[in-house]
Write a protein that holds these residues in place. Structure first.
Motif, PDB file in Angstrom:
ATOM      1  N   PRO A 297      21.313  -0.609  21.822  1.00 54.87           N
ATOM      2  CA  PRO A 297      19.895  -0.909  22.095  1.00 54.87           C
ATOM      3  C   PRO A 297      18.908   0.093  21.516  1.00 54.87           C
ATOM      4  CG  PRO A 297      20.876   0.129  24.005  1.00 54.87           C
ATOM      5  CD  PRO A 297      21.986  -0.049  22.996  1.00 54.87           C
ATOM      6  N   ARG A 298      19.372   1.287  21.136  1.00 57.41           N
ATOM      7  CA  ARG A 298      18.480   2.312  20.602  1.00 57.41           C
ATOM      8  C   ARG A 298      18.281   2.084  19.110  1.00 57.41           C
ATOM      9  NH1 ARG A 298      19.952   8.205  22.621  1.00 57.41           N
ATOM     10  NH2 ARG A 298      17.843   8.492  21.761  1.00 57.41           N
ATOM     11  N   TYR A 299      17.377   1.203  18.779  1.00 58.90           N
ATOM     12  CA  TYR A 299      17.171   0.745  17.415  1.00 58.90           C
ATOM     13  C   TYR A 299      16.648   1.820  16.470  1.00 58.90           C
ATOM     14  CZ  TYR A 299      12.442   0.445  19.274  1.00 58.90           C
ATOM     15  OH  TYR A 299      11.233   0.735  19.871  1.00 58.90           O
ATOM     16  N   SER A 300      15.971   2.836  17.000  1.00 56.39           N
ATOM     17  CA  SER A 300      15.382   3.873  16.164  1.00 56.39           C
ATOM     18  C   SER A 300      16.295   5.080  15.960  1.00 56.39           C
ATOM     19  CB  SER A 300      14.048   4.345  16.754  1.00 56.39           C
ATOM     20  OG  SER A 300      14.228   4.944  18.030  1.00 56.39           O
ATOM     21  N   ASP A 301      17.448   5.076  16.586  1.00 57.49           N
ATOM     22  CA  ASP A 301      18.396   6.179  16.493  1.00 57.49           C
ATOM     23  C   ASP A 301      19.460   5.837  15.456  1.00 57.49           C
ATOM     24  OD1 ASP A 301      20.143   8.273  16.829  1.00 57.49           O
ATOM     25  OD2 ASP A 301      20.290   8.080  18.997  1.00 57.49           O
ATOM     26  N   LEU A 302      19.543   6.601  14.400  1.00 60.03           N
ATOM     27  CA  LEU A 302      20.500   6.302  13.343  1.00 60.03           C
ATOM     28  C   LEU A 302      21.942   6.376  13.817  1.00 60.03           C
ATOM     29  CD1 LEU A 302      21.896   9.145  12.131  1.00 60.03           C
ATOM     30  CD2 LEU A 302      19.545   9.472  11.323  1.00 60.03           C
ATOM     31  N   LYS A 303      22.189   7.128  14.886  1.00 60.58           N
ATOM     32  CA  LYS A 303      23.537   7.234  15.427  1.00 60.58           C
ATOM     33  C   LYS A 303      23.984   5.947  16.109  1.00 60.58           C
ATOM     34  CE  LYS A 303      23.240  12.209  16.226  1.00 60.58           C
ATOM     35  NZ  LYS A 303      23.321  13.285  17.239  1.00 60.58           N
ATOM     36  N   GLU A 304      23.048   5.056  16.385  1.00 60.11           N
ATOM     37  CA  GLU A 304      23.362   3.806  17.054  1.00 60.11           C
ATOM     38  C   GLU A 304      23.904   2.753  16.079  1.00 60.11           C
ATOM     39  OE1 GLU A 304      22.842   4.238  20.225  1.00 60.11           O
ATOM     40  OE2 GLU A 304      23.481   2.297  21.008  1.00 60.11           O
ATOM     41  N   TYR A 305      23.783   3.010  14.800  1.00 60.47           N
ATOM     42  CA  TYR A 305      24.196   2.044  13.786  1.00 60.47           C
ATOM     43  C   TYR A 305      25.596   2.333  13.270  1.00 60.47           C
ATOM     44  CZ  TYR A 305      19.421   0.355  13.845  1.00 60.47           C
ATOM     45  OH  TYR A 305      18.220  -0.181  14.237  1.00 60.47           O
ATOM     46  N   ASP A 306      26.358   1.269  13.077  1.00 59.26           N
ATOM     47  CA  ASP A 306      27.761   1.379  12.684  1.00 59.26           C
ATOM     48  C   ASP A 306      28.000   1.113  11.206  1.00 59.26           C
ATOM     49  OD1 ASP A 306      28.876   1.695  15.479  1.00 59.26           O
ATOM     50  OD2 ASP A 306      27.925  -0.267  15.689  1.00 59.26           O
ATOM     51  N   TYR A 307      27.126   0.347  10.577  1.00 60.15           N
ATOM     52  CA  TYR A 307      27.311  -0.048   9.191  1.00 60.15           C
ATOM     53  C   TYR A 307      26.070   0.291   8.381  1.00 60.15           C
ATOM     54  CZ  TYR A 307      30.798  -2.750  11.683  1.00 60.15           C
ATOM     55  OH  TYR A 307      31.820  -3.133  12.514  1.00 60.15           O
ATOM     56  N   TRP A 308      26.283   0.769   7.156  1.00 54.76           N
ATOM     57  CA  TRP A 308      25.192   1.220   6.308  1.00 54.76           C
ATOM     58  C   TRP A 308      25.315   0.689   4.889  1.00 54.76           C
ATOM     59  CZ3 TRP A 308      21.170   4.262   8.085  1.00 54.76           C
ATOM     60  CH2 TRP A 308      21.333   4.790   9.371  1.00 54.76           C
ATOM     61  N   GLY A 309      24.159   0.440   4.265  1.00 53.72           N
ATOM     62  CA  GLY A 309      24.127   0.083   2.864  1.00 53.72           C
ATOM     63  C   GLY A 309      24.309   1.312   2.001  1.00 53.72           C
TER      64      GLY A 309
ATOM     65  N   SER B 178       0.827  -1.211   0.000  1.00 52.47           N
ATOM     66  CA  SER B 178       0.000   0.000   0.000  1.00 52.47           C
ATOM     67  C   SER B 178       0.858   1.256   0.000  1.00 52.47           C
ATOM     68  CB  SER B 178      -0.940  -0.005   1.212  1.00 52.47           C
ATOM     69  OG  SER B 178      -1.784  -1.137   1.203  1.00 52.47           O
ATOM     70  N   LEU B 179       1.804   1.305  -0.890  1.00 58.53           N
ATOM     71  CA  LEU B 179       2.743   2.418  -0.937  1.00 58.53           C
ATOM     72  C   LEU B 179       2.045   3.733  -1.257  1.00 58.53           C
ATOM     73  CD1 LEU B 179       5.706   0.628  -2.674  1.00 58.53           C
ATOM     74  CD2 LEU B 179       5.817   1.819  -0.477  1.00 58.53           C
ATOM     75  N   LYS B 180       2.551   4.792  -0.645  1.00 64.53           N
ATOM     76  CA  LYS B 180       2.022   6.128  -0.815  1.00 64.53           C
ATOM     77  C   LYS B 180       3.103   7.037  -1.386  1.00 64.53           C
ATOM     78  CE  LYS B 180      -0.790   5.569   3.368  1.00 64.53           C
ATOM     79  NZ  LYS B 180      -1.085   6.135   4.718  1.00 64.53           N
ATOM     80  N   PRO B 181       2.712   8.124  -2.042  1.00 64.08           N
ATOM     81  CA  PRO B 181       3.717   9.055  -2.569  1.00 64.08           C
ATOM     82  C   PRO B 181       4.675   9.560  -1.490  1.00 64.08           C
ATOM     83  CG  PRO B 181       1.599   9.537  -3.545  1.00 64.08           C
ATOM     84  CD  PRO B 181       1.351   8.498  -2.475  1.00 64.08           C
ATOM     85  N   GLU B 182       4.204   9.718  -0.263  1.00 59.72           N
ATOM     86  CA  GLU B 182       5.060  10.185   0.814  1.00 59.72           C
ATOM     87  C   GLU B 182       6.098   9.157   1.252  1.00 59.72           C
ATOM     88  OE1 GLU B 182       0.829   9.845   2.679  1.00 59.72           O
ATOM     89  OE2 GLU B 182       1.726  10.259   0.720  1.00 59.72           O
ATOM     90  N   ASP B 183       6.009   7.942   0.726  1.00 58.10           N
ATOM     91  CA  ASP B 183       7.027   6.929   0.987  1.00 58.10           C
ATOM     92  C   ASP B 183       8.243   7.103   0.083  1.00 58.10           C
ATOM     93  OD1 ASP B 183       5.573   5.517   3.007  1.00 58.10           O
ATOM     94  OD2 ASP B 183       4.380   4.558   1.431  1.00 58.10           O
ATOM     95  N   THR B 184       8.150   7.992  -0.882  1.00 57.34           N
ATOM     96  CA  THR B 184       9.249   8.235  -1.803  1.00 57.34           C
ATOM     97  C   THR B 184      10.480   8.731  -1.051  1.00 57.34           C
ATOM     98  OG1 THR B 184       7.783   8.734  -3.664  1.00 57.34           O
ATOM     99  CG2 THR B 184      10.026   9.589  -3.778  1.00 57.34           C
ATOM    100  N   ALA B 185      11.583   8.022  -1.208  1.00 59.99           N
ATOM    101  CA  ALA B 185      12.817   8.357  -0.498  1.00 59.99           C
ATOM    102  C   ALA B 185      13.917   7.401  -0.915  1.00 59.99           C
ATOM    103  CB  ALA B 185      12.602   8.280   1.020  1.00 59.99           C
ATOM    104  N   VAL B 186      15.121   7.708  -0.476  1.00 60.94           N
ATOM    105  CA  VAL B 186      16.223   6.768  -0.580  1.00 60.94           C
ATOM    106  C   VAL B 186      16.213   5.933   0.694  1.00 60.94           C
ATOM    107  CG1 VAL B 186      18.711   6.460  -0.748  1.00 60.94           C
ATOM    108  CG2 VAL B 186      17.592   8.292  -2.032  1.00 60.94           C
ATOM    109  N   TYR B 187      16.142   4.635   0.541  1.00 56.48           N
ATOM    110  CA  TYR B 187      16.070   3.729   1.684  1.00 56.48           C
ATOM    111  C   TYR B 187      17.438   3.118   1.963  1.00 56.48           C
ATOM    112  CZ  TYR B 187      11.001   3.975   1.856  1.00 56.48           C
ATOM    113  OH  TYR B 187       9.703   4.411   1.994  1.00 56.48           O
ATOM    114  N   TYR B 188      17.818   3.126   3.232  1.00 56.93           N
ATOM    115  CA  TYR B 188      19.096   2.588   3.668  1.00 56.93           C
ATOM    116  C   TYR B 188      18.888   1.482   4.692  1.00 56.93           C
ATOM    117  CZ  TYR B 188      20.938   7.016   1.828  1.00 56.93           C
ATOM    118  OH  TYR B 188      21.260   8.091   1.034  1.00 56.93           O
ATOM    119  N   CYS B 189      19.616   0.395   4.546  1.00 59.23           N
ATOM    120  CA  CYS B 189      19.641  -0.610   5.592  1.00 59.23           C
ATOM    121  C   CYS B 189      20.872  -0.378   6.446  1.00 59.23           C
ATOM    122  CB  CYS B 189      19.615  -2.035   5.030  1.00 59.23           C
ATOM    123  SG  CYS B 189      21.072  -2.515   4.083  1.00 59.23           S
ATOM    124  N   ALA B 190      20.806  -0.813   7.698  1.00 60.74           N
ATOM    125  CA  ALA B 190      21.887  -0.556   8.631  1.00 60.74           C
ATOM    126  C   ALA B 190      21.994  -1.683   9.648  1.00 60.74           C
ATOM    127  CB  ALA B 190      21.661   0.780   9.347  1.00 60.74           C
TER     128      ALA B 190
END
Length: 126
Positions: A105-117, A88-100
């Protein structure tokens, strides 16, 4: 130590579905969490979904309010690959998606991730 390669992006219409893949290589045995973030033009990178692994081997998934009920995160442990099924994709979903991947433990904080796609463009037209 960990390399992440993304695939599966593309151009779709509103209401369509798309699945993103994130293949991990290297020393991934100690990874505590893996997640998906996205960045739209002119906006900051934001949390989309994450999976956190417990010491017992079980896992818990988390989703941003904007994608709950539409996106599903899963992982194939044998292939060290994480997926993001987007329905059910919406136009507001348009973005560059990154996996990490990370260890904090702070899973929602991008600063907590060390490796990125490398990033994967998803465009939803209306």
């Amino acid at each position: 130590q960990v390399q992440l390669v993304e695939s599966g992006g593309g151009l779709v219409q509103a209401g369509d579905s798309l699945r993103l893949s994130c293949a991990a290589s290297g020393r991934t045995f100690s990874t505590y969490a893996m997640g998906w973030f996205r960045q739209a033009p002119g906006k900051e990178r934001e949390f989309v979904a994450a999976i956190r692994f417990s010491l017992s081997g079980s896992s818990i998934t988390y989703y941003a309010d904007s994608v709950k009920g539409r996106f599903t995160l899963s992982r194939d442990n044998a292939k060290n690959t994480m997926y993001l099924q987007m329905n059910s994709l919406k136009p507001e979903d348009t973005a560059v998606y990154y996996c990490a991947a990370g260890y904090g433990p702070r899973y929602s904080d991008l600063k907590e991730y060390d490796y990125w796609g490398q990033g994967n463009q998803v465009t939803v037209s209306s």
